[in-house]
Design a protein around this motif. Structure first.
Motif, mmCIF file in Angstrom:
data_model
loop_
_atom_site.group_PDB
_atom_site.id
_atom_site.type_symbol
_atom_site.label_atom_id
_atom_site.label_comp_id
_atom_site.label_asym_id
_atom_site.label_seq_id
_atom_site.Cartn_x
_atom_site.Cartn_y
_atom_site.Cartn_z
ATOM 1 N N ARG A 42 0.808 -1.217 0.000
ATOM 2 C CA ARG A 42 0.000 0.000 0.000
ATOM 3 C C ARG A 42 0.841 1.267 0.000
ATOM 4 N NH1 ARG A 42 -4.285 1.577 4.798
ATOM 5 N NH2 ARG A 42 -5.185 3.419 3.815
ATOM 6 N N PHE A 43 1.941 1.293 0.768
ATOM 7 C CA PHE A 43 2.709 2.522 0.923
ATOM 8 C C PHE A 43 4.043 2.495 0.181
ATOM 9 C CE2 PHE A 43 0.329 1.979 5.013
ATOM 10 C CZ PHE A 43 -0.620 2.955 4.763
ATOM 11 N N LEU A 44 4.357 1.382 -0.470
ATOM 12 C CA LEU A 44 5.683 1.265 -1.070
ATOM 13 C C LEU A 44 5.834 2.082 -2.349
ATOM 14 C CD1 LEU A 44 6.746 -2.451 -0.571
ATOM 15 C CD2 LEU A 44 7.875 -0.411 0.304
ATOM 16 N N GLY A 45 4.742 2.326 -3.059
ATOM 17 C CA GLY A 45 4.857 3.060 -4.317
ATOM 18 C C GLY A 45 5.519 4.415 -4.152
ATOM 19 N N ARG A 46 5.059 5.185 -3.164
ATOM 20 C CA ARG A 46 5.630 6.511 -2.938
ATOM 21 C C ARG A 46 7.084 6.416 -2.475
ATOM 22 N NH1 ARG A 46 1.981 10.363 0.639
ATOM 23 N NH2 ARG A 46 3.406 11.871 -0.302
ATOM 24 N N GLY B 181 21.578 -0.656 1.258
ATOM 25 C CA GLY B 181 22.646 -0.307 2.186
ATOM 26 C C GLY B 181 22.791 1.192 2.402
ATOM 27 N N ALA B 182 22.278 1.985 1.456
ATOM 28 C CA ALA B 182 22.399 3.440 1.566
ATOM 29 C C ALA B 182 21.242 4.055 2.337
ATOM 30 C CB ALA B 182 22.486 4.057 0.174
ATOM 31 N N ILE B 183 20.233 3.260 2.648
ATOM 32 C CA ILE B 183 19.075 3.794 3.367
ATOM 33 C C ILE B 183 19.308 3.626 4.861
ATOM 34 C CG2 ILE B 183 16.584 3.595 3.733
ATOM 35 C CD1 ILE B 183 16.332 2.567 0.911
ATOM 36 N N ASP B 184 19.605 4.752 5.524
ATOM 37 C CA ASP B 184 19.815 4.748 6.962
ATOM 38 C C ASP B 184 18.803 5.683 7.613
ATOM 39 O OD1 ASP B 184 20.731 7.237 6.200
ATOM 40 O OD2 ASP B 184 22.840 6.793 6.588
ATOM 41 N N ASN B 185 18.972 5.941 8.897
ATOM 42 C CA ASN B 185 18.018 6.802 9.604
ATOM 43 C C ASN B 185 17.985 8.209 9.022
ATOM 44 O OD1 ASN B 185 16.923 5.021 11.616
ATOM 45 N ND2 ASN B 185 18.900 5.061 12.643
ATOM 46 N N ALA B 186 19.126 8.708 8.566
ATOM 47 C CA ALA B 186 19.151 10.043 7.969
ATOM 48 C C ALA B 186 18.352 10.064 6.667
ATOM 49 C CB ALA B 186 20.603 10.473 7.705
ATOM 50 N N ALA B 187 18.499 9.005 5.879
ATOM 51 C CA ALA B 187 17.741 8.927 4.623
ATOM 52 C C ALA B 187 16.243 8.828 4.902
ATOM 53 C CB ALA B 187 18.221 7.725 3.812
ATOM 54 N N ILE B 188 15.875 8.111 5.955
ATOM 55 C CA ILE B 188 14.461 7.996 6.305
ATOM 56 C C ILE B 188 13.916 9.336 6.783
ATOM 57 C CG2 ILE B 188 12.895 7.036 8.047
ATOM 58 C CD1 ILE B 188 14.238 4.367 7.666
ATOM 59 N N ASN B 189 14.691 10.069 7.558
ATOM 60 C CA ASN B 189 14.247 11.390 8.003
ATOM 61 C C ASN B 189 14.018 12.317 6.816
ATOM 62 O OD1 ASN B 189 14.309 10.671 10.708
ATOM 63 N ND2 ASN B 189 16.406 11.395 11.015
ATOM 64 N N ALA B 190 14.919 12.245 5.828
ATOM 65 C CA ALA B 190 14.755 13.066 4.637
ATOM 66 C C ALA B 190 13.515 12.647 3.852
ATOM 67 C CB ALA B 190 16.003 12.955 3.753
ATOM 68 N N TYR C 202 5.911 13.078 3.842
ATOM 69 C CA TYR C 202 4.875 13.281 4.854
ATOM 70 C C TYR C 202 5.177 14.499 5.732
ATOM 71 C CZ TYR C 202 3.651 8.530 3.457
ATOM 72 O OH TYR C 202 3.306 7.416 2.718
ATOM 73 N N PRO C 203 5.312 15.668 5.129
ATOM 74 C CA PRO C 203 5.596 16.857 5.934
ATOM 75 C C PRO C 203 4.432 17.156 6.876
ATOM 76 C CG PRO C 203 5.005 17.475 3.688
ATOM 77 C CD PRO C 203 5.159 15.986 3.695
ATOM 78 N N GLY C 204 4.761 17.346 8.137
ATOM 79 C CA GLY C 204 3.739 17.672 9.118
ATOM 80 C C GLY C 204 2.917 16.496 9.597
ATOM 81 N N ALA C 205 3.247 15.279 9.138
ATOM 82 C CA ALA C 205 2.476 14.105 9.537
ATOM 83 C C ALA C 205 2.792 13.717 10.973
ATOM 84 C CB ALA C 205 2.768 12.934 8.614
ATOM 85 N N GLN D 108 3.597 4.322 7.668
ATOM 86 C CA GLN D 108 3.594 4.443 6.215
ATOM 87 C C GLN D 108 4.988 4.578 5.602
ATOM 88 O OE1 GLN D 108 -0.771 6.682 6.300
ATOM 89 N NE2 GLN D 108 0.800 7.420 4.914
ATOM 90 N N LEU D 109 6.005 4.738 6.446
ATOM 91 C CA LEU D 109 7.357 4.888 5.915
ATOM 92 C C LEU D 109 8.328 3.893 6.542
ATOM 93 C CD1 LEU D 109 9.215 6.571 4.037
ATOM 94 C CD2 LEU D 109 9.701 8.027 6.026
ATOM 95 N N ILE D 110 8.476 3.955 7.865
ATOM 96 C CA ILE D 110 9.493 3.139 8.524
ATOM 97 C C ILE D 110 9.134 1.655 8.485
ATOM 98 C CG2 ILE D 110 10.725 2.738 10.686
ATOM 99 C CD1 ILE D 110 10.351 5.709 11.327
ATOM 100 N N THR D 111 7.871 1.320 8.746
ATOM 101 C CA THR D 111 7.474 -0.094 8.722
ATOM 102 C C THR D 111 7.654 -0.732 7.346
ATOM 103 O OG1 THR D 111 5.966 0.095 10.600
ATOM 104 C CG2 THR D 111 5.521 -1.681 9.029
#
Length: 285
Positions: A8-12, A24-33, A39-42, A50-53
């Motif tokens: 459901r949420f992987l497309g975005r 390997g390049a996706i870390d916590n900093a990449a997730i924050n970005a 999801y600004p303001g979510a 919808q993102l981390i899981t």
């Protein structure tokens, strides 16, 4: 996604990182970005869900196949506000205002703890009027379960004539609902109409009824094991999130309005009611 995972949420997420991104390049900093971009303001709960899981699920699957190193991502802390649940009076106002065709779904959600998509998918072959129970073979977490209804919920489920075969919950035209992954939107218009007529706000969604069921059930029974089994949760912390702190007189309020979670299924006082209305046995091929 091809292996049957939740998509459901992987497309975005895929569009954001692009086709050349490596796990390997996706870390916590990449997730924050990604959170700031997608999801600004979510709320934190939205970002977790919808993102981390979804990203964690992809990484875990890749790690299990030896295609990436396992890692854990930092989740956002839960929002401090209390998740909504309905008082018995609010629920009765919603029921009184609801179109007749969604009453069975409300009964399964308020009385059995069903997710909306689970309620809409209950088939007559899996519904047992004699014991006020329903079998849910297809659930969100993949673990089938049996739900048991109190008398008040059973009456809502039987408020409309039951079909002989197929899904129990039907559209106003009598057709089965078209079920979708993470569904529930099929009754959104009718639910919103009832919510407005009952004087409830937009924070009351169909999923709030699952929180309501957990809160009500535990308030009357104090049975945490039963809460886990009937709600279909595999972990206690998830059930704890749904079971809200309630006033000491909630159990009495429920009893006064006919909601008795201490007597479920064949103990729900159905008596001649169930036998009189139960459809005759039929051959299902």
């Amino acid at each position: 996604m091809n292996a049957g995972g939740e998509s459901r949420f992987l497309g975005r997420i895929l569009a954001h990182f692009g086709p050349d991104a490596m796990l390997g390049a996706i870390d916590n900093a990449a997730i924050n970005a990604a959170a700031a971009a997608l999801y600004p303001g979510a709320a934190n709960a939205t970002i977790n869900r919808q993102l981390i899981t979804p990203i964690s699920a992809v990484v875990n699957m890749a790690a299990a196949e030896g295609l990436a190193d396992p890692r854990r991502f930092k989740r956002r802390k839960g929002d401090p506000h209390r998740t909504r649940w309905l008082t018995p009076a609010e629920a009765e106002a919603l029921i009184a205002a609801a179109p007749a065709h969604i009453l069975p779904a409300l009964g399964f959600m308020l009385g059995g703890g069903c997710r909306c998509s689970e309620a809409l998918g209950i088939d007559m072959k899996d519904f047992y009027p004699a014991t006020a129970q329903a079998w849910l073979p297809d659930t969100k977490n993949g673990h089938p379960r049996m739900i048991s209804l109190p008398r008040r919920a059973f009456d809502l489920v039987r408020a409309q004539p039951l079909p002989d075969l197929g899904p129990l919950c039907r559209t106003p035209r009598g057709a089965p609902y078209v079920l979708r992954a993470n569904g529930g939107g099929q009754i959104s218009a009718a639910f919103a109409q009832a919510r407005a007529a009952a004087g409830l706000g937009p924070d009351v969604t169909p999923h709030v009824l699952r929180h309501t069921w957990a809160t009500w059930y535990y308030a009357q029974t104090k049975d945490f094991g039963g809460l886990l089994d009937l709600g279909g949760w595999q972990k206690a912390d998830m059930a704890q999130r749904y079971r809200k702190i309630a006033p000491a007189n909630l159990a009495a309020q429920l009893f006064d309005l006919g909601w008795d979670f201490t007597a479920l299924g064949d103990r729900a006082g159905l008596g001649d009611h169930a036998r009189a209305k139960a459809p005759p046995l039929r051959l299902v091929t």
